[in-house]
Design a protein around this motif. Structure first.
Motif, PDB file in Angstrom:
ATOM      1  N   PHE A   1      -6.289   1.827   0.360  1.00 30.19           N
ATOM      2  CA  PHE A   1      -6.975   1.566  -0.898  1.00 30.19           C
ATOM      3  C   PHE A   1      -8.220   2.435  -1.039  1.00 30.19           C
ATOM      4  CE2 PHE A   1      -4.283  -2.152  -1.010  1.00 30.19           C
ATOM      5  CZ  PHE A   1      -4.083  -2.362  -2.363  1.00 30.19           C
TER       6      PHE A   1
ATOM      7  N   MET B   1       0.105   1.907  -7.291  1.00 26.58           N
ATOM      8  CA  MET B   1      -1.190   2.530  -7.007  1.00 26.58           C
ATOM      9  C   MET B   1      -1.640   3.372  -8.208  1.00 26.58           C
ATOM     10  SD  MET B   1      -2.734   1.772  -4.219  1.00 26.58           S
ATOM     11  CE  MET B   1      -2.645   1.369  -2.472  1.00 26.58           C
TER      12      MET B   1
ATOM     13  N   HIS C   1       0.814  -1.209   0.000  1.00 25.66           N
ATOM     14  CA  HIS C   1       0.000   0.000   0.000  1.00 25.66           C
ATOM     15  C   HIS C   1       0.853   1.268   0.000  1.00 25.66           C
ATOM     16  CE1 HIS C   1       0.470  -1.354   4.223  1.00 25.66           C
ATOM     17  NE2 HIS C   1       0.610  -0.079   4.493  1.00 25.66           N
TER      18      HIS C   1
ATOM     19  N   LEU D   1     -11.975  -5.004  -2.737  1.00 27.79           N
ATOM     20  CA  LEU D   1     -10.702  -5.092  -2.012  1.00 27.79           C
ATOM     21  C   LEU D   1     -10.600  -6.460  -1.360  1.00 27.79           C
ATOM     22  CD1 LEU D   1      -8.124  -3.881  -0.739  1.00 27.79           C
ATOM     23  CD2 LEU D   1      -9.566  -3.012   1.112  1.00 27.79           C
TER      24      LEU D   1
END
Length: 496
Positions: free
Chosen positions: A237, A203, A197, A220
């Motif tokens: 997220f 991302m 993350h 997710l």
């Protein structure tokens, strides 16, 4: 997964139920113990605070303190708040009404189970919803990730996008969209690359894919074993892509359960699916009411009925029903019943779904009894000849020794299997006397579901009727009133 939390909450509520009246201090003391239990289960602190405040506010009301059964009223309040925390009364569903192909984008950390979950959901959509699905792997970083999805697609009989070496995720997404349209696919599932993350580049890639494919659902995937860090993952997220739901994997594991209880609060999005095993059919729609019932030891009868319906072969069931109507029941029939129990998840799974079986499940664990007992019994019956299975009376001492040696078990265990068969066979004869299959209802009302008792190797002594090996079951008892069954089960039975 929730065993430790369930045990802790059970001990707290047992103290409350044992009192005739509750003071405000009693409630606050109980809530303090509940708070500790939730924190030990890795539930996020903000979630614990909100939950305890809500329960305490309702539990110290006069309606509870003055009620006939205040302890049970508190349990009901906790149950209601658990359901609300997990997602509410109505299970969340996928939005499949959009213009096809409906794009479902799977995101999550590395190793969270995205690829397997993608195949599981595709298989579920195909078999239970009649949808034509196409899967595409956008993971160009992990070695053999695309090949893995292709293999899973073959196992699930779901089409996968052909692999073109060197093609990048955004281009793969475009090609997948075009291929889904050409194939008239109802659903397109995009399995994105697992990422940390904190990885800004990955991302950004994920957001670019979302921009190209305009997904209807962004799910997710979170590993239930992640614990407290699942909260940070979910928040990261949520800040990057418009999540529509959560998929929890390894719900059958030994995690403390905090991730499941925290996820809805942190993301603000519903938990839509729960992975319950490694097989491709080991996934189920997440139902907050059922999970809350398991946590509080209230069982999950509806799931038990659904598992039974899935595990039982219709032709075998009809053949057995005809034999039962004639009062016949041999060792091959017993063996079939044992295998169906294994297919339904084994003794531990079944006990956990049956109301009031929490202590019986603990007794099984403390005695060292596990699902190997079913395997051992199957081996014992398998070591008999066809004639012996059809006519157990042939099994004299010499033959029993041969069967025990052939199965690697003790003669005492062979005797217990035969005793179980005798009691079940006796029950079948009672059904015949009661008028065949019409007598099943009366027998069920008499307690014991076909008299399935008599002890199982590894656990003797009396126990709740109805579960093989947990004792004999009572031979008299009140008939089952359908109106006392859970609403979901009443609805299920009425539909039948």
């Amino acid at each position: 997964m929730f065993d430790n939390l369930s045990d802790r909450l059970g001990s707290v509520f047992d103290k409350l139920k044992g009192r005739g009246a509750l003071s405000e201090q009693d409630v606050r003391d109980a809530m303090r113990e509940v708070r500790i239990a939730l924190l030990e289960a890795d539930v996020a602190l903000p979630v614990v605070r909100r939950f305890i405040d809500a329960v305490t506010e309702k539990a110290i009301g006069q309606d509870v303190l003055r009620s006939v059964t205040p302890g049970q009223q508190v349990v009901k309040i906790v149950n209601d708040e658990l359901i609300e925390m997990l997602g509410g009364e109505e299970p969340a569903t996928l939005n499949l009404d959009a213009k096809p192909p409906v794009v479902i984008m799977m995101v999550g950390l590395q190793g969270s189970g995205k690829t397997t979950s993608t195949a599981k959901i595709a298989k579920l959509l195909k078999e239970k919803h009649g949808k034509k699905a196409l899967m595409a792997s956008l993971d160009v970083n992990r070695p053999a990730a695309q090949e893995q999805l292709a293999v899973l697609g073959q196992q699930a009989s779901v089409a996968t996008l052909p692999i073109i070496a060197g093609q990048q995720p955004v281009d793969i997404a475009r090609r997948a969209m075009e291929s889904a349209r050409l194939q008239s696919a109802d659903v397109l599932l995009l399995d994105t690359a697992g990422r940390l993350h904190v990885d800004e580049a990955l991302m950004a890639e994920m957001k670019a894919v979302a921009g190209v494919s305009t997904p209807t659902e962004v799910l997710l995937v979170v590993d239930s074993l992640t614990g407290q860090d699942a909260v940070n993952v979910a928040k990261s997220f949520t800040d990057e892509v418009p999540l529509t739901g959560v998929v929890l994997t390894r719900m059958d594991g030994d995690a403390r359960g905090g991730a499941a209880l925290s996820m809805r609060f942190v993301t603000g999005k519903p938990i839509k699916f729960a992975g319950t095993g490694e097989k491709l059919d080991a996934i189920e729609a997440f139902d907050a009411k059922r999970v809350a019932g398991r946590i509080l030891g209230m069982g999950d009868v509806v799931s038990l009925v659904e598992k039974a319906a899935a595990a039982v072969n219709q032709e075998d069931a009809e053949a057995l029903a005809r034999k039962m109507a004639k009062g016949q029941f041999d060792l091959d029939d017993l063996r079939m019943q044992l295998r169906q129990m294994q297919n339904m998840g084994g003794l531990g799974m079944l006990a956990g779904m049956m109301p009031g079986m929490k202590k019986a499940k603990a007794a099984m664990a403390s005695s060292g009894m596990d699902d190997k007992v079913l395997v051992h019994m199957d081996a014992i019956i398998g070591s008999m000849t066809r004639k012996e299975r059809a006519n157990p009376a042939l099994l004299n001492a010499k033959r029993k020794k041969r069967v025990a040696a052939g199965s690697g078990r003790q003669v005492q265990e062979v005797n217990k299997v035969l005793k179980m068969h005798q009691e079940m066979s006796r029950a079948m004869k009672q059904i015949k006397k009661m008028g065949g299959l019409k007598g099943l209802g009366a027998l069920f009302g008499g307690g014991g579901m076909g008299g399935m008792g008599g002890g199982m190797p590894g656990l003797d002594g009396p126990g709740p009727g109805g579960l093989p090996g947990m004792g004999g079951g009572s031979k008299s008892g009140p008939s089952v009133d359908p109106n006392t069954l859970p609403p979901d089960l009443q609805k299920l039975l009425n539909n039948k």
